[in-house]
Design a protein around this motif. Structure first.
Motif, PDB file in Angstrom:
ATOM      1  N   UNK A  15       0.846  -1.195   0.000  1.00  0.00           N
ATOM      2  CA  UNK A  15       0.000   0.000   0.000  1.00  0.00           C
ATOM      3  C   UNK A  15       0.880   1.244   0.000  1.00  0.00           C
ATOM      4  N   UNK A  16       2.029   1.136  -0.673  1.00  0.00           N
ATOM      5  CA  UNK A  16       2.968   2.250  -0.766  1.00  0.00           C
ATOM      6  C   UNK A  16       3.218   2.567  -2.238  1.00  0.00           C
ATOM      7  N   UNK A  17       3.859   3.687  -2.483  1.00  0.00           N
ATOM      8  CA  UNK A  17       4.120   4.127  -3.849  1.00  0.00           C
ATOM      9  C   UNK A  17       5.538   3.747  -4.248  1.00  0.00           C
ATOM     10  N   UNK A  18       5.694   3.169  -5.450  1.00  0.00           N
ATOM     11  CA  UNK A  18       7.024   2.839  -5.945  1.00  0.00           C
ATOM     12  C   UNK A  18       6.982   2.653  -7.454  1.00  0.00           C
ATOM     13  N   UNK A  19       8.157   2.679  -8.062  1.00  0.00           N
ATOM     14  CA  UNK A  19       8.323   2.449  -9.503  1.00  0.00           C
ATOM     15  C   UNK A  19       9.596   1.629  -9.652  1.00  0.00           C
ATOM     16  N   UNK A  20       9.455   0.334  -9.995  1.00  0.00           N
ATOM     17  CA  UNK A  20      10.610  -0.555 -10.008  1.00  0.00           C
ATOM     18  C   UNK A  20      10.563  -1.513 -11.196  1.00  0.00           C
ATOM     19  N   UNK A  21      11.738  -1.917 -11.633  1.00  0.00           N
ATOM     20  CA  UNK A  21      11.890  -3.038 -12.558  1.00  0.00           C
ATOM     21  C   UNK A  21      12.465  -4.203 -11.766  1.00  0.00           C
ATOM     22  N   UNK A  22      11.884  -5.382 -11.910  1.00  0.00           N
ATOM     23  CA  UNK A  22      12.511  -6.539 -11.285  1.00  0.00           C
ATOM     24  C   UNK A  22      12.002  -7.839 -11.888  1.00  0.00           C
ATOM     25  N   UNK A  23      12.804  -8.876 -11.667  1.00  0.00           N
ATOM     26  CA  UNK A  23      12.495 -10.222 -12.141  1.00  0.00           C
ATOM     27  C   UNK A  23      12.594 -11.150 -10.940  1.00  0.00           C
ATOM     28  N   UNK A  24      11.466 -11.576 -10.416  1.00  0.00           N
ATOM     29  CA  UNK A  24      11.468 -12.386  -9.202  1.00  0.00           C
ATOM     30  C   UNK A  24      11.707 -13.862  -9.529  1.00  0.00           C
ATOM     31  N   UNK A  25      12.522 -14.550  -8.725  1.00  0.00           N
ATOM     32  CA  UNK A  25      12.788 -15.971  -8.971  1.00  0.00           C
ATOM     33  C   UNK A  25      11.750 -16.885  -8.333  1.00  0.00           C
ATOM     34  N   UNK A  26      10.549 -16.372  -8.127  1.00  0.00           N
ATOM     35  CA  UNK A  26       9.448 -17.174  -7.604  1.00  0.00           C
ATOM     36  C   UNK A  26       8.144 -16.631  -8.183  1.00  0.00           C
ATOM     37  N   UNK A  27       7.063 -17.366  -7.996  1.00  0.00           N
ATOM     38  CA  UNK A  27       5.756 -16.950  -8.499  1.00  0.00           C
ATOM     39  C   UNK A  27       5.109 -15.948  -7.546  1.00  0.00           C
ATOM     40  N   UNK A  28       4.243 -15.103  -8.105  1.00  0.00           N
ATOM     41  CA  UNK A  28       3.497 -14.161  -7.281  1.00  0.00           C
ATOM     42  C   UNK A  28       2.032 -14.166  -7.712  1.00  0.00           C
ATOM     43  N   UNK A  29       1.151 -14.370  -6.746  1.00  0.00           N
ATOM     44  CA  UNK A  29      -0.286 -14.264  -6.983  1.00  0.00           C
ATOM     45  C   UNK A  29      -0.764 -13.006  -6.287  1.00  0.00           C
ATOM     46  N   UNK A  30      -1.282 -12.073  -7.077  1.00  0.00           N
ATOM     47  CA  UNK A  30      -1.580 -10.723  -6.609  1.00  0.00           C
ATOM     48  C   UNK A  30      -3.083 -10.469  -6.677  1.00  0.00           C
ATOM     49  N   UNK A  31      -3.639  -9.914  -5.604  1.00  0.00           N
ATOM     50  CA  UNK A  31      -5.055  -9.543  -5.577  1.00  0.00           C
ATOM     51  C   UNK A  31      -5.169  -8.051  -5.318  1.00  0.00           C
ATOM     52  N   UNK A  32      -5.836  -7.342  -6.214  1.00  0.00           N
ATOM     53  CA  UNK A  32      -6.076  -5.909  -6.025  1.00  0.00           C
ATOM     54  C   UNK A  32      -7.342  -5.755  -5.184  1.00  0.00           C
ATOM     55  N   UNK A  33      -7.192  -5.261  -3.952  1.00  0.00           N
ATOM     56  CA  UNK A  33      -8.325  -5.197  -3.028  1.00  0.00           C
ATOM     57  C   UNK A  33      -8.873  -3.779  -2.861  1.00  0.00           C
ATOM     58  N   UNK A  34      -8.162  -2.796  -3.434  1.00  0.00           N
ATOM     59  CA  UNK A  34      -8.679  -1.429  -3.398  1.00  0.00           C
ATOM     60  C   UNK A  34      -8.179  -0.675  -4.615  1.00  0.00           C
ATOM     61  N   UNK A  35      -9.069   0.074  -5.240  1.00  0.00           N
ATOM     62  CA  UNK A  35      -8.695   0.893  -6.387  1.00  0.00           C
ATOM     63  C   UNK A  35      -9.553   2.148  -6.376  1.00  0.00           C
ATOM     64  N   UNK A  36      -8.890   3.307  -6.380  1.00  0.00           N
ATOM     65  CA  UNK A  36      -9.616   4.573  -6.333  1.00  0.00           C
ATOM     66  C   UNK A  36      -9.876   5.160  -7.717  1.00  0.00           C
ATOM     67  N   UNK A  37      -9.590   4.377  -8.755  1.00  0.00           N
ATOM     68  CA  UNK A  37      -9.925   4.809 -10.112  1.00  0.00           C
ATOM     69  C   UNK A  37      -8.807   5.567 -10.787  1.00  0.00           C
ATOM     70  N   UNK A  38      -8.687   6.836 -10.523  1.00  0.00           N
ATOM     71  CA  UNK A  38      -7.667   7.645 -11.173  1.00  0.00           C
ATOM     72  C   UNK A  38      -6.277   7.309 -10.633  1.00  0.00           C
ATOM     73  N   UNK A  39      -5.287   7.520 -11.488  1.00  0.00           N
ATOM     74  CA  UNK A  39      -3.892   7.294 -11.107  1.00  0.00           C
ATOM     75  C   UNK A  39      -3.652   5.856 -10.652  1.00  0.00           C
ATOM     76  N   UNK A  40      -4.254   4.907 -11.371  1.00  0.00           N
ATOM     77  CA  UNK A  40      -4.138   3.496 -10.998  1.00  0.00           C
ATOM     78  C   UNK A  40      -2.721   2.980 -11.227  1.00  0.00           C
ATOM     79  N   UNK A  41      -2.381   1.919 -10.521  1.00  0.00           N
ATOM     80  CA  UNK A  41      -1.079   1.278 -10.688  1.00  0.00           C
ATOM     81  C   UNK A  41      -1.003   0.596 -12.051  1.00  0.00           C
TER      82      UNK A  41
END
Length: 258
Positions: A15-41
């Motif tokens: 729930x923080x702001x960041x801008x990164x490039x990366x390649x993770x050596x494991x799987x990630x399952x991501x759930x978006x639980x909040x979105x305020x519409x504008x300025x989306x990730x």
């Protein structure tokens, strides 16, 4: 008998702001639980340039070794599960999958949000594993990218890496275990694992670091010493190059095991 092995790396709340490039050596399952519409990730596939805008209720599976740019804003809140599902050490069921898998499933996103709020930590992690496996079973690959018969001849090397591998471990040391020249060993390893021995070492070292950082008594300095880095600075540089996060940032956002 062949079987897959599920291993947690971590569960994570973002729930923080960041801008990164990366390649993770494991799987990630991501759930978006909040979105305020504008300025989306926005998550960008660095291989194809395809952009994915975060939307509340969206489940996104990012396979291991996926090359992405992640521009996360305060307009979104996400919970995610980092895990390995290996059929051989270092070989994941989803190795070779080049694309993200996206489902619009508000009910499951709410389910995962509720799981993260469970107070019994052991039960919470068990529920996370069940949730991740349920998703994986829906999207199980039709075939595997690796020939396991070719990889098994490297069993002594792989066990050595898993048990004793650290920041000082180098390819010539591994070649010596199999009584091969460095050149021959490197070619044979790359042919079997579809990745260089050096990259494999770095992936496994990063996995160890990710897990050690979640221990409640750990610190960045302690983990650097445990993995035989020459200094905390070089450990932090290594970790951020692979994950896009400093060890301290990762530990802050991670679910620290207690």
């Amino acid at each position: 008998m062949e079987q897959s092995r599920f291993t947690f790396v971590n569960v994570f709340h973002e729930s923080v702001e960041f801008d990164r490039n990366y390649t993770l050596p494991f799987n990630m399952l991501d759930a978006c639980i909040r979105s305020d519409g504008e300025n989306a990730s926005i998550a960008t596939d660095l291989r194809t340039g395809e952009k994915l805008v975060s939307r509340r209720g969206t489940l996104t599976f990012i396979p291991c070794h996926f090359q992405g740019r992640y521009q996360h804003t305060l307009a979104n809140e996400r919970v995610n599960i980092h895990f390995k599902l290996e059929i051989y050490p270092g070989i994941d069921v989803f190795d070779g999958i080049k694309r993200r898998i996206v489902e619009y499933s508000p009910e499951e996103c709410e389910e995962l949000k509720a799981i993260f709020q469970v107070q019994d930590r052991i039960f919470m992690l068990s529920r996370c594993q069940e949730f991740a496996l349920r998703f994986c079973h829906r999207h199980w690959p039709d075939h595997y990218e690796f020939n396991l018969e070719k990889t098994r001849r490297f069993d002594p090397v792989i066990h050595y890496i898993l048990e004793k591998g650290n920041a000082k471990t180098e390819v010539p040391e591994l070649a010596g275990l199999m009584r091969r020249s460095v050149g021959n060993f490197s070619r044979e390893f790359s042919a079997a694992f579809h990745v260089s021995a050096k990259s494999y070492l770095q992936r496994e070292l990063f996995k160890k670091a990710s897990i050690l950082l979640t221990a409640p008594e750990s610190s960045v300095k302690l983990v650097a010493a445990q993995l035989n880095f020459s200094s905390e600075f070089y450990f932090s540089k290594f970790f951020k190059r692979l994950s896009g996060l400093s060890p301290a940032e990762y530990r802050k956002g991670a679910y620290v095991m207690k």
